[in-house]
Enzyme design. Structure first.
Site, short mmCIF file in Angstrom:
data_model
loop_
_atom_site.label_atom_id
_atom_site.label_comp_id
_atom_site.label_asym_id
_atom_site.label_seq_id
_atom_site.Cartn_x
_atom_site.Cartn_y
_atom_site.Cartn_z
N ASP A 172 -9.64 -5.32 -4.50
CA ASP A 172 -9.15 -4.27 -3.62
C ASP A 172 -9.97 -3.01 -3.85
O ASP A 172 -9.85 -2.37 -4.91
CB ASP A 172 -7.67 -4.02 -3.89
CG ASP A 172 -7.00 -3.13 -2.86
OD1 ASP A 172 -7.74 -2.40 -2.15
OD2 ASP A 172 -5.77 -3.15 -2.77
N SER B 96 0.83 -1.20 0.00
CA SER B 96 0.00 0.00 0.00
C SER B 96 0.87 1.26 0.00
O SER B 96 1.61 1.49 -0.95
CB SER B 96 -0.96 -0.05 1.19
OG SER B 96 -2.08 0.75 0.94
N HIS C 201 -7.62 -5.86 -0.07
CA HIS C 201 -6.35 -5.19 0.24
C HIS C 201 -5.56 -6.06 1.21
O HIS C 201 -5.43 -5.75 2.41
CB HIS C 201 -6.66 -3.82 0.84
CG HIS C 201 -5.54 -2.83 0.75
ND1 HIS C 201 -4.91 -2.50 -0.42
CD2 HIS C 201 -4.93 -2.09 1.72
CE1 HIS C 201 -3.98 -1.59 -0.19
NE2 HIS C 201 -3.96 -1.34 1.10
#
Length: 656
Positions: free
Chosen positions: A312, A206, A343
């Site tokens: 995601d 991320s 995610h």
């Protein structure tokens, strides 16, 4: 750089890498430094022959050469290091694995939200995640960098801007002898990274992976590879979709969230610049250009091993799609894993295979081992929970953009999807209280808030691989309007439950160990298993836009009620197989609750079917889209996963 010149440079780089590989495999193998390995060693594989307990743990502050907090001195970022003591004694220089993050103090890393810890003297004790436990005993150094404005670093968080990227780039420069490092945050005692050969691999999920991509896009020498997991390629596309806001806040909220308390007190000017530079109008500004790494893919010299969850909804798959396409256009060496999860880190959805593959990747890219990982299939795709397929290249050869057209059906809002242009129009009224699951579960029923278009049952499996686009011509009744477009696989299946807590995984109490441990830093992590759902439909790609951006993707304007406007929505990249007998659906609607913010007005929109089309990446091209005899749909409610949950604008700050 001209294409021919770049190809020549890439050829020489390949030849040089091959020439050095054999030498490095001998000189840099743990066995070469230690004598005989304690156990038989496979050719081209680093082994855990060094003590993690006795490893050197130290902190260095690297000068970024910028003064983000305007205090009159250049900012220093904290760099926590762990590396084998045995190799320090022999003088053999080693490669480095680096994770640069804003989350080490505020939020934690990994599925268990681990934070850095220190002893009473400020020396690092725990490094979150398993990278240090696993790779340090195998002859790597591990470096965990606090981005500027976080934990023990100077400066301010600027959410993907120059400060974020320079925080990590400066450390790569220091590892390669090009930047200044100090033994303390404020002192003048210098220290050099004489223990490393400068070969660096960046990894992170991320926000961390986003920084890795930003650093790679600078072309910094010494960065050999990056492994971005669920990473952002353009910060504009994290907050907006062609003018439509995806959150009710901007980057200033995230900056305030991750900054250290002292940085928060001194960084008001940076916060204000984030507010001023990211207006909630959704217009593109210079701030977004600075935070868009896609145009700089031609500067990338590192190889890229990308990982992304195809469901995601935090860092949506548009990010990996546009980054991947740009890397491909510039001949960057690359590899990809695509899961059915949200995610989620691959350590938590395919642990053993992931660690083994990552190990071989770093051995090849950083140690120069000829272990064949570069000759294996480029892509691993999760087809069903824990069932994977591979592709030699991705998207597969033979993938073509095919135009499918919506047409009117037997009832209002229940249309057809095929290869022939439609006629007439369909009308719906935006309902901000509904979402994509509300539309999909009533796909065969006339409802006022969506226009659905469904193919006949497929005569054979249909694979979509890559990014789709949907062009819509809509006439609004108001001066503002937002649009959503989603692709749906209509048919029964068992999928990862990406909408549930865990986003497709369940965390178990049992632990397994991945490397060596100390009293303060355990290598043992909670196991996981796939969390699944039995569904009647699967939404597998989605995209949004502000219709006011019809004339300029980067600048909105008021609509003219009663006038048609044409806009193209970019749908998220995916790789999905619609099985034989299932139907493919396109839904066009307004606000997708919890995924985009509603417009100022509540418009009714009329879609011109003759000027509306979906361009889909079909493996096998037009010939792959074959249908069988139609089956009259029943007006019944279909079951899918739960509706999307409200999302916080935090890219990976609280989960692995």
């Amino acid at each position: 750089m001209p294409i021919r010149a770049r190809r020549t440079r890439l050829l020489w780089r390949t030849l040089l890498t091959a020439a050095l590989a054999a030498l490095m495999a001998t000189l840099m193998s743990p066995g070469a430094a230690q004598g005989a390995d304690p156990a038989p060693r496979k050719p081209g594989e680093s082994r855990p022959v060094y003590s993690y307990e006795d490893a050197i743990r130290e902190s260095v502050w690297v000068d970024t050469r910028i003064d983000g907090d305007a205090d009159g001195r250049t900012d220093r970022v904290a760099v926590d290091i762990v590396r084998p003591r045995e190799l320090d004694r022999t003088g053999r220089r080693i490669p480095v694995i680096m994770d640069a993050s804003p989350y080490y103090a505020c939020c934690g890393r990994g599925n268990e939200s681990q934070k850095k810890t220190y002893d009473e003297n400020g020396n690092p004790v725990r490094f979150p995640l398993y990278y240090d436990n696993y790779f340090v005993p195998r002859g790597y150094g591990y470096v965990a960098v606090d981005l500027a404005g976080t934990n023990r670093s100077d400066g301010c968080v600027d959410v993907g801007g120059r400060s974020d990227v320079q925080s990590a780039k400066a450390v790569v420069d220091w590892l390669n002898g090009r930047a200044r490092g100090y033994t303390s945050r404020t002192g003048n005692e210098r220290t050099k990274a004489s223990w490393t050969n400068g070969a660096t691999g960046m990894i992170g999920k991320s926000y961390d992976g986003t920084v890795a991509q930003g650093v790679a896009a600078t072309g910094v020498p010494g960065l050999r590879t990056i492994v971005p997991i669920g990473a952002i390629s353009s910060w504009y596309d994290y907050y907006f979709a062609k003018g439509a806001p995806l959150y009710d806040s901007g980057p200033e909220w995230l900056s305030d969230y991750v900054e250290s308390p002292e940085a928060r007190a001194r960084c008001g000017a940076v916060q204000q610049r984030l507010i001023d530079g990211a207006p909630r109008t959704g217009d593109w500004t210079r701030l977004w250009s600075e935070r868009n790494h896609v145009p700089d893919a031609d500067e990338v010299r590192a190889s890229v091993f990308a990982v992304h969850g195809m469901q995601d909804l935090n860092v949506r798959t548009k990010h990996f799609g546009q980054w991947w396409d740009a890397l491909a256009a510039n001949g960057v060496d690359r590899k990809i894993w695509l899961s059915q999860a949200g995610h989620v880190d691959p350590f938590d959805f395919r642990r053993a295979d992931w660690v083994r593959t990552l190990h071989r990747w770093f051995d090849h890219e950083l140690l120069g081992y000829d272990n064949g990982v570069d000759r294996e299939p480029m892509a691993d795709i999760e087809r069903a929970p824990d069932r994977w397929s591979t592709d030699r290249v991705w998207p597969p050869r033979g993938t073509r953009a095919v135009e499918l057209r919506p047409a009117k059906g037997a009832a209002p809002g229940v249309g057809t999807l095929g290869t022939r242009p439609g006629k007439g129009s369909e009308t719906f009224t935006d309902d901000p209280g509904l979402d994509e699951t509300d539309w999909a579960e009533r796909i065969d029923t006339s409802t006022p808030a969506k226009a659905g278009f469904v193919s006949k049952p497929l005569a054979r499996d249909l694979r979509l691989s890559g990014s789709s686009k949907v062009t819509v011509t809509a006439t609004p009744t108001t001066r503002t309007a937002h649009l959503s477009a989603v692709l749906v696989d209509l048919g029964p299946d068992t999928i990862r439950d990406y909408a549930a807590a865990g986003e497709g995984i369940t965390t178990l109490p049992e632990r397994t160990c991945w490397g060596a441990s100390t009293a303060g830093d355990s290598a043992c992590f909670k196991e996981t298993r796939a969390r699944t759902a039995d569904v009647d439909y699967t939404i597998f790609s989605r995209g949004w836009a502000d219709l006011g951006n019809w004339a300029d993707a980067r600048r909105g304007r008021p609509l003219t009620p009663g006038k048609p406007h044409t806009i193209t929505l970019d749908l998220a990249a995916t790789d999905h197989v619609v099985p034989k007998g299932h139907r493919l659906a396109l839904i066009v609607a307004g606000t997708d609750r919890n995924l985009i913010e509603p417009p100022a007005d509540t418009p009714t929109l009329t879609i011109d079917l003759a000027r509306t089309a979906a361009k889909l990446p079909l493996v096998g091209g037009l010939g792959a889209f074959t249908t069988s005899a139609p089956v009259p749909p029943a007006e019944s409610r279909l079951d899918g996963v739960a509706p999307p949950r409200p999302l916080d604008p935090i890219p990976g700050g609280t989960t692995s």
